[in-house]
Every structure is written in C-alpha cells, then in structure tokens.
Design an enzyme around this catalytic site. Structure first.
Site, PDB file in Angstrom:
ATOM      1  N   ARG A 189     -13.019  -9.142   2.471  1.00  0.00           N
ATOM      2  CA  ARG A 189     -12.525  -9.066   3.861  1.00  0.00           C
ATOM      3  C   ARG A 189     -13.694  -9.153   4.856  1.00  0.00           C
ATOM      4  O   ARG A 189     -13.554  -9.754   5.922  1.00  0.00           O
ATOM      5  CB  ARG A 189     -11.706  -7.781   4.066  1.00  0.00           C
ATOM      6  CG  ARG A 189     -10.327  -7.903   3.421  1.00  0.00           C
ATOM      7  CD  ARG A 189      -9.474  -6.655   3.511  1.00  0.00           C
ATOM      8  NE  ARG A 189      -8.210  -6.897   2.809  1.00  0.00           N
ATOM      9  CZ  ARG A 189      -6.994  -6.846   3.361  1.00  0.00           C
ATOM     10  NH1 ARG A 189      -6.865  -6.533   4.617  1.00  0.00           N
ATOM     11  NH2 ARG A 189      -5.909  -7.101   2.652  1.00  0.00           N
ATOM     12  N   ARG A 200     -10.517   3.438   6.268  1.00  0.00           N
ATOM     13  CA  ARG A 200      -9.069   3.305   6.054  1.00  0.00           C
ATOM     14  C   ARG A 200      -8.706   3.609   4.599  1.00  0.00           C
ATOM     15  O   ARG A 200      -7.616   4.118   4.309  1.00  0.00           O
ATOM     16  CB  ARG A 200      -8.601   1.891   6.450  1.00  0.00           C
ATOM     17  CG  ARG A 200      -7.099   1.763   6.479  1.00  0.00           C
ATOM     18  CD  ARG A 200      -6.645   0.457   7.086  1.00  0.00           C
ATOM     19  NE  ARG A 200      -6.963  -0.680   6.235  1.00  0.00           N
ATOM     20  CZ  ARG A 200      -6.731  -1.948   6.558  1.00  0.00           C
ATOM     21  NH1 ARG A 200      -6.183  -2.235   7.733  1.00  0.00           N
ATOM     22  NH2 ARG A 200      -7.029  -2.931   5.740  1.00  0.00           N
ATOM     23  N   ARG A 205       0.864  -1.181   0.000  1.00  0.00           N
ATOM     24  CA  ARG A 205       0.000   0.000   0.000  1.00  0.00           C
ATOM     25  C   ARG A 205       0.901   1.232   0.000  1.00  0.00           C
ATOM     26  O   ARG A 205       2.081   1.137   0.334  1.00  0.00           O
ATOM     27  CB  ARG A 205      -0.851   0.038   1.279  1.00  0.00           C
ATOM     28  CG  ARG A 205      -1.874  -1.061   1.346  1.00  0.00           C
ATOM     29  CD  ARG A 205      -2.612  -1.028   2.687  1.00  0.00           C
ATOM     30  NE  ARG A 205      -3.475  -2.188   2.807  1.00  0.00           N
ATOM     31  CZ  ARG A 205      -3.706  -2.847   3.937  1.00  0.00           C
ATOM     32  NH1 ARG A 205      -3.099  -2.465   5.054  1.00  0.00           N
ATOM     33  NH2 ARG A 205      -4.504  -3.879   3.965  1.00  0.00           N
TER      34      ARG A 205
END
Ligand SMILES: Nc1ncnc2c1ncn2[C@@H]1O[C@H](COP(=O)(O)OP(=O)(O)OP(=O)(O)O)[C@@H](O)[C@H]1O
Ligand SMILES: Nc1nc2c(ncn2[C@@H]2O[C@H](COP(=O)(O)O)[C@@H](O)[C@H]2O)c(=O)[nH]1
Length: 396
Positions: A275, A264, A171
C-alpha cells in the site's frame, strides 16, 4: 419564446410501419449507419428489437443491447446528437416515457472495446435534477473513510455511500452490503463483462469496482452519492458519462501516512509495504491535468473536515432557478415527437388520447441533461407549452 431564425437541425427520421400496427419501427440515419428501432412480437414476447444497417457494406448488424429496455409500447424516435437517439414511449406515464438509446457515448465506446462487438445501451430519462456525486480518492490510510463517515453521520439524509464490490476478504467489523459487497472474483469479472460496472480496478492485489446500481440506488433515494475509490477508478469515472466532483485527499507527509496505516492495524506488514508503494504512485498522479477538482490535505482531522464541507457547499451548479418545468409526471401520457431545435425537442399529444388537463405540447430541454451513471440520463426538464398556435408558428 421565439425560435424564429434558428437553423434547421441536421437529422432525418424515417418512421416505417411494417406489417401490423403493433410492429412499428423507426429508422434513424447516423452517418453511414441506419438504426432500426422497433417493437418485435417474437414468441408472443414483446420487446424492442434493434438492427443496424451498415450502408457501406450493405449488411445488417444485430448489436448487443445493454441496460433495461423501455416498456415496448408504441414509440417515436429522433437523433439528438451523434451519441444518442431520443425515444418517446406512448401510453405510459411521462416519468416512464423518455428514453435514450446510446449509440456512441463514452460508455458504449468502452463496452464496444471490451466486448469487441457492436454495442448500444438504453438509458432512462429521469425528471428533475440530482446533485453531482462526489468521488473521493487518495492513498490508503490517508483518512478518506474517516472523513466520509463523519459526513454521513452529520448529514444522513443528504449523502449516501456507494457500496463498492471487492474480492478482498472482509476485515473484522466490516459488514457485507454495508462497507463492501464482498464478491468472488469470477462472478465479479462476469458482471463487469456484462456492463454492470461504472468502473473497476486492480488495487493492492484485489479487484474493486463500483456497480452502476451502487450509484443509482443512492441517487434514486434523492441523496448525493459519495464514492471512495482509487485513482485508476477516478480516472475511469472522469471518462464516463457520470458528471461528478473529484477530490484527492493528501497526507501531511509520507511518514504520517505510514504511521496511520500501521496504527489502523488492519493489514499485514507485507500488505502495508504494498500500500505504501502504491501510495507514492497515487500521490504522483494527484496533479494529473484535469483529473481532480480539489486537493484536500488531511493533517488535523477537524480542520480537514471543515474544508471538505466548504468544498461541497461551493457546488451549487444544480440549484434550480427555473421553476417552470414538470416534475411530477405520473399521469399517463401519449406524446409523439413533433420537431427538434438545437436545445429542445417538442412533443405533441396524440389527438383523442390526451388526458384531461395535460398539456398539448411539451418541450424537452436538451441543455439541462446531465450524465447519470449508464442506464439513466438525469436532469430532464420538460416544459408545457400552452399557446400551441403561437409556439408552432415559431418552430415550423
Ligand atoms: N487527520 C487524521 N489524523 C490522525 N489520524 C487520522 C486522521 N484521519 C484519519 N486518521 C486515522 O488514520 C487511519 C486510516 O484512516 P482511514 O481508514 O479513514 O483511511 P482510508 O483513506 O479510508 O484508507 P483505505 O483507502 O485503506 O480504506 C484510521 O485509523 C483513522 O482513524
Ligand atoms: N477503483 C476502485 N477503488 C476502490 C473501490 N472501493 C474502494 N476502492 C479503493 O481501494 C483502496 C483500498 O481500499 P480498502 O478498503 O481495501 O482499504 C482504497 O484506495 C479505496 O479508495 C472501487 O469500487 N473502485
């Protein structure tokens, strides 16, 4: 110290000396197998050779040997239990002299299954006691990383993070070697098959894993290791030789979890959905009997962090009350195995080779051994015994 009346342990050691004195071998009988451990001098390269004689079929097996091997000087060996053989190297420092050949530990069983071959593994005995690593699991977005970051910031010299390997892409702001070791799938799979990983799992479509080195490098620095891994990984660590504390972090609600994951902003909508699906399965497993030692609800971050700190300070299993053991084993030692009881192995210095001031008789405490990650056996305590005559009377 009285060892009178203790039952004679069930083991047999047949030291055989073959050929030259540089080619010493020990034969250790374990059930239907005889493990021959010895130094071989093939191609002028000295190494530890291991062969197994299967007494039922009368055939020799040469196992796959995992882990860094002992320095291959002269040695003595003894069976500790059905899982491990203790090997004591001579002519090296005490720090480097205690080794364990794992013949049937959970790690060896797992590797045998993966490879479909006979496997044994070397594990180095490490003097002194390390605090149990802390495994932190919980669904994606619950706040594991946030809690760990706070802990590392407040106690930089006490805790160290186990840097996992992953095949997922980094990321923004994630640094290779700091947040993860970002790896190619084929290389990571190869390293896993070579026994370099403590655990691994397929999580949210990528491969993640904890290398043995990731945990041991933290412990070697004298820090308590923190692992941020999923529930499958926690299960694998539970089944391994590594003794750890297992904490599962729960969200206050599923809606709040989803909110955090979205806020996030690091995943695509498709990844968020995956997820969240996996989160339900992970939450279901949080109550699996014997898996997690503590459940921690992350509602208010500060309150949750205080609870985490309380959980960790409660673990004082490893405080040493007994100061009577050798911690500094840097001097060259030359000990061989003399005898064994249920809880100790006695080492005797070889006449004429003992360094000035070193003890003539040592006791290795078997009850203090804690499982390190594969490759290390921690918690080694060695007492020196001064009154040789009295002690020998007790153990002979
Ligand atoms: N108690 C809390 N209240 C509100 N927000 C929180 C709380 N704890 C963490 N967060 C936020 O939730 C988001 C997810 O946290 P974090 O990245 O630490 O989760 P994680 O469990 O490590 O996730 P992953 O497993 O995907 O790495 C972050 O944006 C973080 O700032
Ligand atoms: N079994 C393992 N799980 C791991 C490891 N490192 C991280 N994780 C878990 O993966 C998910 C996703 O992490 P992310 O960084 O992609 O958000 C999370 O639950 C981690 O705990 C590992 O080495 N082994």
């Amino acid at each position: 110290m009285s060892r009178k009346g203790e039952e004679a342990p069930e083991f047999r050691v047949d030291p055989i000396t073959l050929g030259s004195k540089d080619c010493q071998q020990n034969a250790i009988v374990v059930g239907d197998k005889t493990y021959v451990i010895g130094r071989t001098d093939d191609d002028s390269k000295s190494s530890f050779g291991i062969k197994i004689l299967d007494k039922l079929t009368q055939t020799w097996i040469v196992p796959t040997v995992l882990g860094a091997q002992p320095p291959s000087k002269s040695h003595s060996a003894i069976l500790i239990n059905e899982e491990k053989i203790l090997v004591v190297e001579k002519g090296v420092s005490l720090n480097d002299s205690i080794w364990f050949l794992e013949i049937d530990t959970p790690f060896v069983k797992q590797q045998r299954k993966i490879k479909g071959l006979e496997v044994v593994s070397w594990s180095k005995g490490v003097l002194g006691v390390a605090q149990k690593p802390v495994v932190i699991s919980g669904p994606s977005g619950v706040g594991k990383g946030t809690l760990i970051a706070k802990l590392m910031k407040e106690y930089p010299s006490k805790f160290g993070f186990s840097v996992s390997h992953t095949t997922r892409s980094p990321r923004v702001k994630e640094i290779d070697g700091v947040h993860y070791h970002f790896a190619g799938r084929s290389k990571m799979e190869q390293d896993i098959s070579e026994g370099e990983f403590l655990e691994f799992a397929h999580v949210h479509g990528n491969l993640y894993g904890t290398s043995i080195e990731a945990v041991e490098s933290v412990t070697d620095e004298g820090k308590r290791c923190i692992l941020d891994i999923d529930v499958q990984g926690a299960r694998s660590v539970r089944a391994s030789s590594l003794e750890a504390i297992f904490i599962f972090v729960c969200p206050p609600s599923f809606e709040e979890l989803e909110k955090r994951l979205r806020a996030r902003g690091t995943e695509t909508e498709e990844q968020i959905q995956k997820r969240l699906r996996n989160a339900r399965a992970e939450l279901d497993q949080s109550n699996s009997p014997g898996l997690f030692d503590h459940l921690l609800v992350n509602d208010n971050l500060e309150a949750c962090y205080e609870n985490l700190k309380k959980m960790l300070s409660l673990d004082d299993d490893h405080k040493d009350s007994d100061g009577c053991f050798i911690e500094d084993g840097k001097a060259t030692a030359c000990y061989s195995i003399l005898s064994k009881t249920e809880s100790e192995v006695f080492l005797q210095s070889e006449t004429g080779e003992v360094v000035k001031g070193a003890a003539s008789l040592l006791a290795v405490d078997l009850s203090s051994l804690t499982g390190g990650a594969p490759g290390r056996t921690r918690g080694l305590k060695i007492h020196s015994i001064n009154s040789i005559d009295n002690d020998l009377k007790g153990i002979r």
